[in-house]
Design a protein around this motif. Structure first.
Motif, mmCIF file in Angstrom:
data_model
loop_
_atom_site.group_PDB
_atom_site.id
_atom_site.type_symbol
_atom_site.label_atom_id
_atom_site.label_comp_id
_atom_site.label_asym_id
_atom_site.label_seq_id
_atom_site.Cartn_x
_atom_site.Cartn_y
_atom_site.Cartn_z
ATOM 1 N N LEU A 81 -2.263 -0.199 -1.244
ATOM 2 C CA LEU A 81 -2.798 -0.525 -2.567
ATOM 3 C C LEU A 81 -2.513 -2.003 -2.780
ATOM 4 O O LEU A 81 -1.352 -2.409 -2.836
ATOM 5 C CB LEU A 81 -2.133 0.330 -3.638
ATOM 6 N N SER A 82 -3.559 -2.803 -2.856
ATOM 7 C CA SER A 82 -3.405 -4.264 -2.857
ATOM 8 C C SER A 82 -3.976 -4.870 -4.132
ATOM 9 O O SER A 82 -5.101 -4.570 -4.539
ATOM 10 C CB SER A 82 -4.126 -4.867 -1.644
ATOM 11 N N ALA A 83 -3.166 -5.720 -4.779
ATOM 12 C CA ALA A 83 -3.610 -6.503 -5.936
ATOM 13 C C ALA A 83 -3.708 -7.952 -5.493
ATOM 14 O O ALA A 83 -2.702 -8.558 -5.131
ATOM 15 C CB ALA A 83 -2.636 -6.350 -7.091
ATOM 16 N N TYR A 84 -4.913 -8.516 -5.493
ATOM 17 C CA TYR A 84 -5.121 -9.852 -4.943
ATOM 18 C C TYR A 84 -5.822 -10.755 -5.956
ATOM 19 O O TYR A 84 -6.499 -10.284 -6.881
ATOM 20 C CB TYR A 84 -5.942 -9.785 -3.646
ATOM 21 N N THR A 85 -5.622 -12.062 -5.766
ATOM 22 C CA THR A 85 -6.215 -13.038 -6.686
ATOM 23 C C THR A 85 -6.197 -14.416 -6.042
ATOM 24 O O THR A 85 -5.288 -14.720 -5.256
ATOM 25 C CB THR A 85 -5.440 -13.086 -8.013
ATOM 26 N N PRO A 86 -7.178 -15.265 -6.330
ATOM 27 C CA PRO A 86 -7.077 -16.665 -5.892
ATOM 28 C C PRO A 86 -6.028 -17.409 -6.702
ATOM 29 O O PRO A 86 -5.840 -17.136 -7.891
ATOM 30 C CB PRO A 86 -8.486 -17.222 -6.149
#
Length: 339
Positions: A272-277
């Motif tokens: 479960l991955s939470a990603y952002t620039p």
């Protein structure tokens, strides 16, 4: 059929119906709640770490900008340059300048948490370093290090504040950032560039804080070349600028998307991955990922499912046994009539 038997059978049917309906209903209600709760936790961690990294870079930009305007820096840079051109580092004039300004500049190094501070004049000569290393005395236009990170930030730093991406520092045996800023005198004449080395540990301290992410949680940064800008929690070897990560989460973040979803990570394990620039970093294009293995993240769901099955089986078994023995006892108590 006896009334008591009818009641028992009806009760059994009611309990069975309750278990059939309430079990799945409870499961379908709790599962989304658990999933949303953990996804929101990852998002919270992601946003906190994103803000910490952005604030770190903003502070470092501000620090070097302020340092470049400090009167001690403005006064000492041309004096170091003139003394270096006159007789080099062993000349009495240079030693005198170094004796006066060196301790003051060393204070700035400790105050700002730098590895080193360099002065480079407009001719490209590295005329001073708080710590003497391989760059001292070289020329960043034509010397051996002109195409290295220090040479690149120097050329950019002649006109504006510039920060490098991560680079290896042989002196400290660790990764560093290099920041550069132009130095002007009171008449706005360009005197040269001040270059500061910032240790990677300043960023690593944010990323290594994985409290609340369990045994498989991890926070890491990837650059626009798809190579890691941080250490892996699961690999012992160095992964900074060594491990290429071209996963769905990284691709999405580099396209400017922010989200939380199930993807495969660089170990090819569902997470479960939470990603952002990491926007607003000016000189680097990085993305941030916070993730945890799906198996660990959704373990409470499996536990709820197992508990519901066990509870249903126990209640159903007790009810069935109770009805069986009650009916049997009633049957034995009925007197047999002769035919």
């Amino acid at each position: 059929m006896k009334p008591v038997l009818k009641i028992l059978i009806a009760s059994g049917i009611a309990i069975f119906t309750f278990l059939v309906i309430m079990g799945p209903l409870t499961y379908s209600t709790l599962v989304p709640s658990i999933r949303n709760e953990f996804a929101n936790h990852l998002v919270s961690v992601r946003e906190i770490k994103k803000l910490q990294i952005q604030n770190f870079f903003q502070k470092k930009y501000g620090d070097i900008h302020v340092l470049s305007k400090n009167p001690i820096v403005v006064q000492s840079l041309p004096r170091f340059s003139n003394a270096f051109k006159s007789g080099g580092f062993d000349d009495a004039e240079y030693k005198q300048v170094d004796t006066y300004y060196g301790p003051l500049l060393e204070h700035f190094l400790r105050q700002y948490g730098y590895n080193n501070i360099f002065f480079v004049d407009t001719d490209g000569n590295v005329v001073f370093g708080v710590k003497r290393d391989e760059y001292i005395g070289t020329n960043l236009y034509s010397g051996d290090y002109s195409s290295f990170t220090i040479g690149e930030v120097f050329k950019e730093g002649l006109s504006n504040v510039k920060f490098s991406d991560l680079a290896w520092c042989e002196e400290t045996k660790d990764f560093i950032f290099m920041g550069a800023s132009p130095v002007y005198d009171i008449t706005n004449k360009l005197l040269g560039v001040v270059i500061c080395e910032t240790p990677y540990s300043a960023i690593d301290s944010f990323l290594s804080q994985t409290d609340g992410l369990g045994e498989t949680g991890e926070i890491y940064i990837v650059g626009d070349d798809y190579f890691m800008r941080s250490k892996s929690r699961f690999l012992t070897q160095n992964t900074i600028l060594k491990l290429e990560i071209n996963t769905q989460g990284v691709q999405e973040a580099l396209r400017g998307n922010t989200d939380v979803k199930i993807v495969k990570d660089y170990r090819n394990i569902p997470v479960l991955s939470a990603y952002t620039p990491l926007d607003n970093l000016r000189d680097v294009n990085w993305v941030l990922l916070v993730k945890i293995d799906v198996k660990e993240a959704y373990h409470p769901i499996l536990a709820v499912k197992t508990d519901l099955i066990i509870i249903g089986a126990v209640i159903g078994s007790i009810t069935g046994i109770y009805i069986y023995f009650t009916v049997r006892r009633r049957a034995k108590s009925i007197p047999l009539t002769p035919s």
